[in-house]
Design a protein around this motif. Structure first.
Motif, PDB file in Angstrom:
ATOM      1  N   PRO A 249       0.811  -1.234   0.000  1.00  0.00           N
ATOM      2  CA  PRO A 249       0.000   0.000   0.000  1.00  0.00           C
ATOM      3  C   PRO A 249       0.833   1.267   0.000  1.00  0.00           C
ATOM      4  CG  PRO A 249      -0.898  -1.606   1.552  1.00  0.00           C
ATOM      5  CD  PRO A 249       0.429  -2.147   1.088  1.00  0.00           C
ATOM      6  N   LEU A 250       1.945   1.284   0.752  1.00  0.00           N
ATOM      7  CA  LEU A 250       2.777   2.481   0.803  1.00  0.00           C
ATOM      8  C   LEU A 250       3.388   2.794  -0.556  1.00  0.00           C
ATOM      9  CD1 LEU A 250       4.574   2.026   4.247  1.00  0.00           C
ATOM     10  CD2 LEU A 250       2.600   3.465   3.699  1.00  0.00           C
ATOM     11  N   ARG A 251       3.799   1.757  -1.257  1.00  0.00           N
ATOM     12  CA  ARG A 251       4.362   1.960  -2.596  1.00  0.00           C
ATOM     13  C   ARG A 251       3.301   2.501  -3.552  1.00  0.00           C
ATOM     14  NH1 ARG A 251       6.660  -3.353  -4.835  1.00  0.00           N
ATOM     15  NH2 ARG A 251       4.425  -3.794  -4.997  1.00  0.00           N
ATOM     16  N   GLU A 252       2.085   1.987  -3.436  1.00  0.00           N
ATOM     17  CA  GLU A 252       1.005   2.457  -4.298  1.00  0.00           C
ATOM     18  C   GLU A 252       0.654   3.911  -3.962  1.00  0.00           C
ATOM     19  OE1 GLU A 252       0.296   0.688  -6.771  1.00  0.00           O
ATOM     20  OE2 GLU A 252       1.383  -1.064  -6.053  1.00  0.00           O
ATOM     21  N   GLN A 253       0.710   4.269  -2.674  1.00  0.00           N
ATOM     22  CA  GLN A 253       0.474   5.653  -2.296  1.00  0.00           C
ATOM     23  C   GLN A 253       1.491   6.584  -2.936  1.00  0.00           C
ATOM     24  OE1 GLN A 253      -1.603   5.303   2.142  1.00  0.00           O
ATOM     25  NE2 GLN A 253       0.385   6.225   1.909  1.00  0.00           N
ATOM     26  N   ASP A 254       2.756   6.178  -2.924  1.00  0.00           N
ATOM     27  CA  ASP A 254       3.804   7.006  -3.519  1.00  0.00           C
ATOM     28  C   ASP A 254       3.574   7.206  -5.014  1.00  0.00           C
ATOM     29  OD1 ASP A 254       5.054   7.307  -1.095  1.00  0.00           O
ATOM     30  OD2 ASP A 254       6.484   5.663  -1.412  1.00  0.00           O
ATOM     31  N   ARG A 255       3.105   6.164  -5.680  1.00  0.00           N
ATOM     32  CA  ARG A 255       2.835   6.282  -7.119  1.00  0.00           C
ATOM     33  C   ARG A 255       1.714   7.283  -7.376  1.00  0.00           C
ATOM     34  NH1 ARG A 255       2.980  -0.164  -8.879  1.00  0.00           N
ATOM     35  NH2 ARG A 255       5.252  -0.406  -8.784  1.00  0.00           N
ATOM     36  N   ASP A 256       0.658   7.215  -6.568  1.00  0.00           N
ATOM     37  CA  ASP A 256      -0.448   8.135  -6.785  1.00  0.00           C
ATOM     38  C   ASP A 256      -0.116   9.540  -6.292  1.00  0.00           C
ATOM     39  OD1 ASP A 256      -1.868   6.236  -8.036  1.00  0.00           O
ATOM     40  OD2 ASP A 256      -3.339   5.910  -6.461  1.00  0.00           O
ATOM     41  N   ARG A 257       0.753   9.641  -5.293  1.00  0.00           N
ATOM     42  CA  ARG A 257       1.217  10.957  -4.871  1.00  0.00           C
ATOM     43  C   ARG A 257       1.853  11.687  -6.058  1.00  0.00           C
ATOM     44  NH1 ARG A 257       3.006  13.509  -0.075  1.00  0.00           N
ATOM     45  NH2 ARG A 257       2.407  11.661   1.120  1.00  0.00           N
ATOM     46  N   ALA A 258       2.658  10.953  -6.835  1.00  0.00           N
ATOM     47  CA  ALA A 258       3.295  11.558  -8.011  1.00  0.00           C
ATOM     48  C   ALA A 258       2.251  12.011  -9.029  1.00  0.00           C
ATOM     49  CB  ALA A 258       4.266  10.567  -8.640  1.00  0.00           C
ATOM     50  N   ILE A 259       1.170  11.242  -9.181  1.00  0.00           N
ATOM     51  CA  ILE A 259       0.110  11.608 -10.127  1.00  0.00           C
ATOM     52  C   ILE A 259      -0.585  12.893  -9.668  1.00  0.00           C
ATOM     53  CG2 ILE A 259      -2.121  10.897 -11.062  1.00  0.00           C
ATOM     54  CD1 ILE A 259      -1.126   8.015 -10.988  1.00  0.00           C
ATOM     55  N   PHE A 260      -0.862  12.985  -8.368  1.00  0.00           N
ATOM     56  CA  PHE A 260      -1.516  14.175  -7.836  1.00  0.00           C
ATOM     57  C   PHE A 260      -0.606  15.399  -7.938  1.00  0.00           C
ATOM     58  CE2 PHE A 260      -4.536  11.175  -6.341  1.00  0.00           C
ATOM     59  CZ  PHE A 260      -5.677  11.868  -5.948  1.00  0.00           C
ATOM     60  N   LEU A 261       0.676  15.207  -7.637  1.00  0.00           N
ATOM     61  CA  LEU A 261       1.616  16.316  -7.743  1.00  0.00           C
ATOM     62  C   LEU A 261       1.721  16.815  -9.181  1.00  0.00           C
ATOM     63  CD1 LEU A 261       4.506  15.141  -5.370  1.00  0.00           C
ATOM     64  CD2 LEU A 261       2.972  17.111  -5.015  1.00  0.00           C
ATOM     65  N   GLN A 262       1.724  15.877 -10.116  1.00  0.00           N
ATOM     66  CA  GLN A 262       1.796  16.256 -11.531  1.00  0.00           C
ATOM     67  C   GLN A 262       0.573  17.065 -11.949  1.00  0.00           C
ATOM     68  OE1 GLN A 262       1.971  12.884 -14.163  1.00  0.00           O
ATOM     69  NE2 GLN A 262       2.459  14.122 -15.965  1.00  0.00           N
ATOM     70  N   ALA A 263      -0.561  16.803 -11.284  1.00  0.00           N
ATOM     71  CA  ALA A 263      -1.787  17.549 -11.589  1.00  0.00           C
ATOM     72  C   ALA A 263      -1.831  18.894 -10.879  1.00  0.00           C
ATOM     73  CB  ALA A 263      -3.000  16.716 -11.196  1.00  0.00           C
ATOM     74  N   GLY A 264      -0.793  19.198 -10.095  1.00  0.00           N
ATOM     75  CA  GLY A 264      -0.723  20.499  -9.443  1.00  0.00           C
ATOM     76  C   GLY A 264      -1.278  20.544  -8.040  1.00  0.00           C
ATOM     77  N   VAL A 265      -1.560  19.392  -7.429  1.00  0.00           N
ATOM     78  CA  VAL A 265      -2.109  19.355  -6.074  1.00  0.00           C
ATOM     79  C   VAL A 265      -1.014  19.705  -5.073  1.00  0.00           C
ATOM     80  CG1 VAL A 265      -3.213  17.900  -4.323  1.00  0.00           C
ATOM     81  CG2 VAL A 265      -3.829  17.651  -6.743  1.00  0.00           C
ATOM     82  N   ALA A 266      -1.354  20.499  -4.061  1.00  0.00           N
ATOM     83  CA  ALA A 266      -0.388  20.960  -3.068  1.00  0.00           C
ATOM     84  C   ALA A 266       0.129  19.805  -2.219  1.00  0.00           C
ATOM     85  CB  ALA A 266      -1.034  22.011  -2.160  1.00  0.00           C
ATOM     86  N   ALA A 267       1.401  19.856  -1.885  1.00  0.00           N
ATOM     87  CA  ALA A 267       2.035  18.795  -1.113  1.00  0.00           C
ATOM     88  C   ALA A 267       1.422  18.666   0.280  1.00  0.00           C
ATOM     89  CB  ALA A 267       3.532  19.032  -1.018  1.00  0.00           C
ATOM     90  N   TRP A 268       1.058  19.804   0.901  1.00  0.00           N
ATOM     91  CA  TRP A 268       0.482  19.740   2.254  1.00  0.00           C
ATOM     92  C   TRP A 268      -0.839  18.975   2.254  1.00  0.00           C
ATOM     93  CZ3 TRP A 268      -4.374  21.623   2.719  1.00  0.00           C
ATOM     94  CH2 TRP A 268      -4.818  22.610   1.812  1.00  0.00           C
ATOM     95  N   PHE A 269      -1.583  19.104   1.158  1.00  0.00           N
ATOM     96  CA  PHE A 269      -2.851  18.380   1.065  1.00  0.00           C
ATOM     97  C   PHE A 269      -2.600  16.877   0.976  1.00  0.00           C
ATOM     98  CE2 PHE A 269      -6.371  16.413  -1.158  1.00  0.00           C
ATOM     99  CZ  PHE A 269      -7.489  17.004  -0.592  1.00  0.00           C
ATOM    100  N   LEU A 270      -1.595  16.506   0.204  1.00  0.00           N
ATOM    101  CA  LEU A 270      -1.278  15.088   0.045  1.00  0.00           C
ATOM    102  C   LEU A 270      -0.789  14.488   1.357  1.00  0.00           C
ATOM    103  CD1 LEU A 270       0.491  15.176  -3.441  1.00  0.00           C
ATOM    104  CD2 LEU A 270      -1.847  14.467  -2.912  1.00  0.00           C
ATOM    105  N   ASP A 271      -0.056  15.252   2.144  1.00  0.00           N
ATOM    106  CA  ASP A 271       0.390  14.756   3.443  1.00  0.00           C
ATOM    107  C   ASP A 271      -0.807  14.397   4.313  1.00  0.00           C
ATOM    108  OD1 ASP A 271       3.025  15.067   2.725  1.00  0.00           O
ATOM    109  OD2 ASP A 271       3.224  17.059   3.657  1.00  0.00           O
ATOM    110  N   ARG A 272      -1.769  15.278   4.344  1.00  0.00           N
ATOM    111  CA  ARG A 272      -2.957  14.989   5.157  1.00  0.00           C
ATOM    112  C   ARG A 272      -3.802  13.889   4.532  1.00  0.00           C
ATOM    113  NH1 ARG A 272      -7.625  19.211   7.398  1.00  0.00           N
ATOM    114  NH2 ARG A 272      -8.863  17.576   8.453  1.00  0.00           N
ATOM    115  N   MET A 273      -3.875  13.888   3.224  1.00  0.00           N
ATOM    116  CA  MET A 273      -4.657  12.890   2.499  1.00  0.00           C
ATOM    117  C   MET A 273      -4.178  11.478   2.830  1.00  0.00           C
ATOM    118  SD  MET A 273      -4.764  12.529  -1.647  1.00  0.00           S
ATOM    119  CE  MET A 273      -5.042  10.974  -2.486  1.00  0.00           C
TER     120      MET A 273
END
Length: 300
Positions: A249-273
């Motif tokens: 699951p952690l590896r899959e989270q990291d992969r989707d984190r990259a997708i969200f970051l590429q879409a311009g989502v703020a890092a602080w939001f992803l931390d809480r997400m």
């Protein structure tokens, strides 16, 4: 005359009178190898069986892997015993006995294989279609009346990403994907997200889009949320009561984190997400979603 010669030959081997070399190499090895090659040659093709000929096939198996093998083995054993008594040399006798033990298991394997040929061949294709139909019942991708949007609702099951591509081919005027899903297969979610992004489509949520559905949502060029819609996030988890190989699951989270970051989502939001408990769901308010650039516009 021929029948008498055959009968004499069969009796001669049975009594061990034909010599060890002939009994072993011809009557046992050669005949047995030819029979096994014949069985391999007659094997039914993929998806076929001999179920309609079950009685005949099992009768042949009993004859060739039962009666005939007993004749072969008994004759070789008696020929070996006679060889040992007349020469006093026991090494060939012991070697013959070891080979016969291995031959028993070999013949049993082919006898079981013959029985297996008579079992009805599984309808793998039909089973595959049934599984695919069962999965397809858990979701739908339908066009709106104006043909400008596709509504994707239900569980994100295997095959849904390909289904979206087919629907986009069928409705080339589509500009937007309306999402209504509580999640599903994360790999399919990524496939949906990639297809949406590559086709320059917008995404809209009017009810709920949570869990893996948010990965689909983030693929939109313009991402809209209606006044009654909400997006739900949580840590990733494996929803299975068994060990899933190579699943992290952690590896899959990291992969989707990259997708969200590429879409311009703020890092602080992803931390809480990704810190939200996997057993709970976090539904951010619209201002927070807008500030983090998860939602880019409010639906009219």
């Amino acid at each position: 005359m021929l029948i008498r010669k055959v009968r004499r030959y069969l009796i001669g081997h049975w009594r061990g009178e034909q010599g060890l070399a002939w009994s072993f190499w011809i009557n046992l090895v050669l005949i047995r190898v030819l029979l096994l090659l014949l069985q391999d040659w007659l094997r039914p093709g993929k998806g076929q069986d001999f179920h309609d000929m079950q009685g005949f096939v099992l009768l042949l198996a009993l004859l060739f892997h039962g009666v005939l093998f007993v004749w072969q083995a008994v004759g070789v054993i008696r020929a070996a015993e006679l060889y040992g008594r007349t020469t006093g040399y026991m090494a060939p006798v012991w070697g013959t006995q070891m080979v016969l033990v291995l031959a028993v298991f070999w013949v049993m394997t082919y006898a079981f294989d013959a029985w297996h040929m008579t079992r009805p061949a599984p309808d793998n294709l039909g089973r595959q279609y049934a599984v695919e139909a069962e999965r397809a019942e858990k979701y739908s991708i339908e066009p709106t009346a104006d043909g400008q949007s596709l509504t994707l609702s239900g569980s994100l099951e295997l095959g849904i990403a390909n289904h979206l591509k087919q629907q986009l081919d069928a409705y080339p005027d589509v500009k937007q994907i309306i999402l209504a899903s509580t999640g599903g297969n994360i790999y399919q979610a990524r496939g949906l997200s990639n297809t949406i992004r590559q086709n320059g489509l917008n995404t809209l949520v009017v009810s709920e889009c949570s869990s893996a559905c948010t990965t689909v949502f983030i693929g939109g060029i313009k991402r809209q949320l209606s006044s009654g819609g909400r997006l739900g996030f949580h840590q990733y988890r494996i929803e299975a009561d068994y060990a899933v190989l190579n699943a992290d699951p952690l590896r899959e989270q990291d992969r989707d984190r990259a997708i969200f970051l590429q879409a311009g989502v703020a890092a602080w939001f992803l931390d809480r997400m990704f810190n939200s408990p996997s057993s709970d769901m976090w539904y951010p308010e619209l201002p927070e979603l807008m500030e983090a650039h998860v939602v880019t516009d409010v639906a009219p």
